[in-house]
Design an enzyme around this catalytic site. Sequence first.
Site, mmCIF file in Angstrom:
data_model
loop_
_atom_site.group_PDB
_atom_site.id
_atom_site.type_symbol
_atom_site.label_atom_id
_atom_site.label_comp_id
_atom_site.label_asym_id
_atom_site.label_seq_id
_atom_site.Cartn_x
_atom_site.Cartn_y
_atom_site.Cartn_z
ATOM 1 N N GLU A 39 1.149 -1.229 -0.112
ATOM 2 C CA GLU A 39 -0.092 0.077 -0.036
ATOM 3 C C GLU A 39 0.782 1.293 0.047
ATOM 4 O O GLU A 39 1.862 1.488 0.844
ATOM 5 C CB GLU A 39 -0.978 -0.163 1.164
ATOM 6 N N ALA A 118 3.678 -0.540 -5.889
ATOM 7 C CA ALA A 118 4.135 -1.265 -6.662
ATOM 8 C C ALA A 118 3.949 -1.022 -8.182
ATOM 9 O O ALA A 118 2.871 -0.414 -8.708
ATOM 10 C CB ALA A 118 3.309 -2.498 -6.295
ATOM 11 N N GLY A 278 -17.329 11.976 -10.722
ATOM 12 C CA GLY A 278 -17.317 10.581 -11.103
ATOM 13 C C GLY A 278 -15.824 10.189 -10.721
ATOM 14 O O GLY A 278 -15.121 11.142 -10.470
ATOM 15 N N HIS A 451 -42.642 -5.052 16.135
ATOM 16 C CA HIS A 451 -43.490 -3.681 16.037
ATOM 17 C C HIS A 451 -43.034 -2.805 17.214
ATOM 18 O O HIS A 451 -42.986 -3.274 18.223
ATOM 19 C CB HIS A 451 -44.877 -4.295 16.037
HETATM 20 C C1 LIG Z 1 -16.861 10.602 -0.934
HETATM 21 C C2 LIG Z 1 -17.212 9.089 -1.124
HETATM 22 C C3 LIG Z 1 -18.160 8.229 -0.575
HETATM 23 C C4 LIG Z 1 -18.232 7.076 -0.745
HETATM 24 N N1 LIG Z 1 -19.130 6.475 -0.044
HETATM 25 C C5 LIG Z 1 -19.339 5.036 -0.190
HETATM 26 C C6 LIG Z 1 -20.488 4.463 0.510
HETATM 27 O O1 LIG Z 1 -21.156 4.919 1.264
HETATM 28 N N2 LIG Z 1 -20.622 3.035 0.411
HETATM 29 C C7 LIG Z 1 -19.953 2.248 -0.683
HETATM 30 O O2 LIG Z 1 -19.890 0.980 -0.861
HETATM 31 N N3 LIG Z 1 -18.806 2.921 -1.245
HETATM 32 C C8 LIG Z 1 -18.503 4.202 -1.052
HETATM 33 N N4 LIG Z 1 -17.789 4.998 -1.814
HETATM 34 C C9 LIG Z 1 -16.811 4.223 -2.718
HETATM 35 C C10 LIG Z 1 -15.765 3.306 -1.992
HETATM 36 O O3 LIG Z 1 -14.872 4.368 -1.295
HETATM 37 C C11 LIG Z 1 -14.940 2.492 -3.129
HETATM 38 O O4 LIG Z 1 -15.900 1.832 -3.837
HETATM 39 C C12 LIG Z 1 -13.780 1.566 -2.348
HETATM 40 O O5 LIG Z 1 -13.127 2.360 -1.639
HETATM 41 C C13 LIG Z 1 -13.221 0.915 -3.325
HETATM 42 O O6 LIG Z 1 -12.191 -0.114 -2.944
HETATM 43 P P1 LIG Z 1 -10.867 -0.566 -3.547
HETATM 44 O O7 LIG Z 1 -10.166 -1.597 -2.529
HETATM 45 O O8 LIG Z 1 -11.264 -0.890 -4.817
HETATM 46 O O9 LIG Z 1 -10.097 0.835 -3.952
HETATM 47 P P2 LIG Z 1 -9.626 2.072 -2.812
HETATM 48 O O10 LIG Z 1 -10.228 2.383 -1.744
HETATM 49 O O11 LIG Z 1 -9.513 3.066 -3.869
HETATM 50 O O12 LIG Z 1 -8.195 1.729 -2.536
HETATM 51 C C14 LIG Z 1 -7.099 1.372 -3.486
HETATM 52 C C15 LIG Z 1 -5.581 1.526 -2.594
HETATM 53 O O13 LIG Z 1 -4.702 1.364 -3.561
HETATM 54 C C16 LIG Z 1 -3.762 2.070 -3.277
HETATM 55 N N5 LIG Z 1 -2.591 2.072 -4.641
HETATM 56 C C17 LIG Z 1 -2.979 2.455 -5.563
HETATM 57 N N6 LIG Z 1 -2.180 2.220 -6.573
HETATM 58 C C18 LIG Z 1 -0.955 1.618 -5.898
HETATM 59 C C19 LIG Z 1 0.200 1.256 -6.198
HETATM 60 N N7 LIG Z 1 0.571 1.221 -7.551
HETATM 61 N N8 LIG Z 1 0.722 0.553 -5.121
HETATM 62 C C20 LIG Z 1 0.596 0.602 -4.112
HETATM 63 N N9 LIG Z 1 -0.821 0.845 -3.644
HETATM 64 C C21 LIG Z 1 -1.657 1.428 -4.495
HETATM 65 C C22 LIG Z 1 -4.268 3.501 -2.875
HETATM 66 O O14 LIG Z 1 -3.398 4.293 -2.068
HETATM 67 C C23 LIG Z 1 -5.350 3.130 -2.120
HETATM 68 O O15 LIG Z 1 -5.177 2.893 -0.771
HETATM 69 C C24 LIG Z 1 -17.454 6.279 -1.580
HETATM 70 C C25 LIG Z 1 -16.347 6.921 -2.242
HETATM 71 C C26 LIG Z 1 -15.962 8.550 -2.086
HETATM 72 C C27 LIG Z 1 -15.191 9.165 -2.666
#
Ligand SMILES: Cc1cc2nc3c(=O)[nH]c(=O)nc-3n(C[C@H](O)[C@H](O)[C@H](O)COP(=O)(O)OP(=O)(O)OC[C@H]3O[C@@H](n4cnc5c(N)ncnc54)[C@H](O)[C@@H]3O)c2cc1C
Length: 475
Positions: A39, A118, A278, A451
Amino acid sequence: MVVGDISTGTDVLVIGGGPGGYVAAIRAAQRGLDTTLVEKDDYGGVCLNRGCIPSKALITGADLAHEAGNAEEMGIHADPAVDMAQMVGWKDGIVDRLTGGVEKLCKANGVNLVKGTARFKDENSVRVAHGGEGQGSESIEFDSCIVATGSRPIEIPNFSYADDPVIGSREALDMDTIPERLVVVGAGYIGMELSTVYAKLGTDVTVVEMLDDALPGYEDDVANVVKRRAKELGIEFHFGEGASEWRDSSDGGITVVTETEDGEESTYPADKVLVAVGRSPVTDTLGLDAIDLEPNERGFLETDDYARTDIDHVFAVGDVAGEPMLAHKAFKEGIVAAEVIAGEPAALDYQAVPAAVFTDPEIATVGMTEAEAEEAGFEPVVGQMPFNASGRAMTTGHTEGFCRLVADEDSGFVLGGQIVGPEASELIAEVALAVEMGATLEDVAATIHTHPTLAEVVQEAAENAEDQAIHTLNR
Ligand SMILES: Cc1cc2nc3c(=O)[nH]c(=O)nc-3n(C[C@H](O)[C@H](O)[C@H](O)COP(=O)(O)OP(=O)(O)OC[C@H]3O[C@@H](n4cnc5c(N)ncnc54)[C@H](O)[C@@H]3O)c2cc1C
């Protein structure tokens, strides 16, 4: 190998420690696989640090302040003063506890944690740059890899997040003062949630949206309940307008300029402009060229029912692997990828992925709408229960909205549900379970519900679909 590199090996390498990645890593380690999680930033990813959790914390804070100040009918006379810096500090405390918890859980399950970025060297190894001067890099060889690099906010022309008045959702969750005027670009779920927060905290909120409606993807009668309430909260909507630029204005604030398709311009005064148009998947920093893996035209890594990419031992989960970009979809994909790597018979099944929007009131959906059921060849039967016929809803002071169940007329199987109203995000779990386990309307109707609770609306919607409702008129 570059000078100073150390090289290690692992069974499973997970790239990205968000909900997709940390869950995959823990499950892989639980299955006895030597697992390494890389990470680059904070454990917990967007969800814990700048998404789901912090936004829900501020939504709760703003709700409390707004409710307390608007409860005269209940005999409560209050004029709450909000210390935004303190509220943000409280939110940060929750984030710290949760992200610390993720790190501890990973370690307790035996996941090796590596801090850094990575990048693929080839199909069986990555280089991890530790960042910071003199911190070097290391090579990690792997048998299987799970890419979970998530997504980042899309930037639009002339609205750079580097410019102080332009903010994304991340900054909107970290403001220590409440802006007087906020223009929000984008009426999707993130724009609508944050508009509601700031409107409740007293900000004059203007939403501009290029499409002709808010909350695209939701049925009109569902989205309309939220739009009506947003207008009551003072939020002003301008549809069919795209934000084209911003400029400083003489009152110390800014002016946001929008343009219609026909080139008609409008201007809106603001102190900040929140761009919420988005998110796009993060693949550009991964060095995908080195493994001959190409994202599709929307930038996502395509996967099969086992979360596998075109390369057999490289998996992709979470936002980087496509819509819906939701944390619980990432959790599920992470678990499936890890179990498939461990040789278990796991596979993805998306028929019951709930989605929730934490606006006022909340929206939550799962499975099929009536139109989708028809399109899929079912003869749908629909039952609906309005919250204004629920005793419990009345006692909470929130009676807007309804619960709708969609079922197959022939078999009675529940195919989906749409809830807009108080606690919709919690109530949808019952409908998700019904869809997932193949429950019928009769099963839901025959289940004795406590209820008085809001959950009774789900039971009554099932009864309504069967023309058996007691507390509302049958169709
Ligand atoms: C304001 C907001 C509100 C949201 N509310 C909700 C909600 O209420 N409910 C819900 O289900 N979803 C919600 N989401 C969406 C949710 O946050 C994402 O769907 C979720 O975090 C996706 O998880 P992920 O593990 O795919 O990616 P991420 O959470 O984006 O994590 C990816 C990680 O990879 C790391 N990374 C990237 N590239 C590299 C690399 N090359 N090497 C090492 N590390 C790397 C990043 O630093 C990051 O920590 C919300 C999003 C936002 C922005």
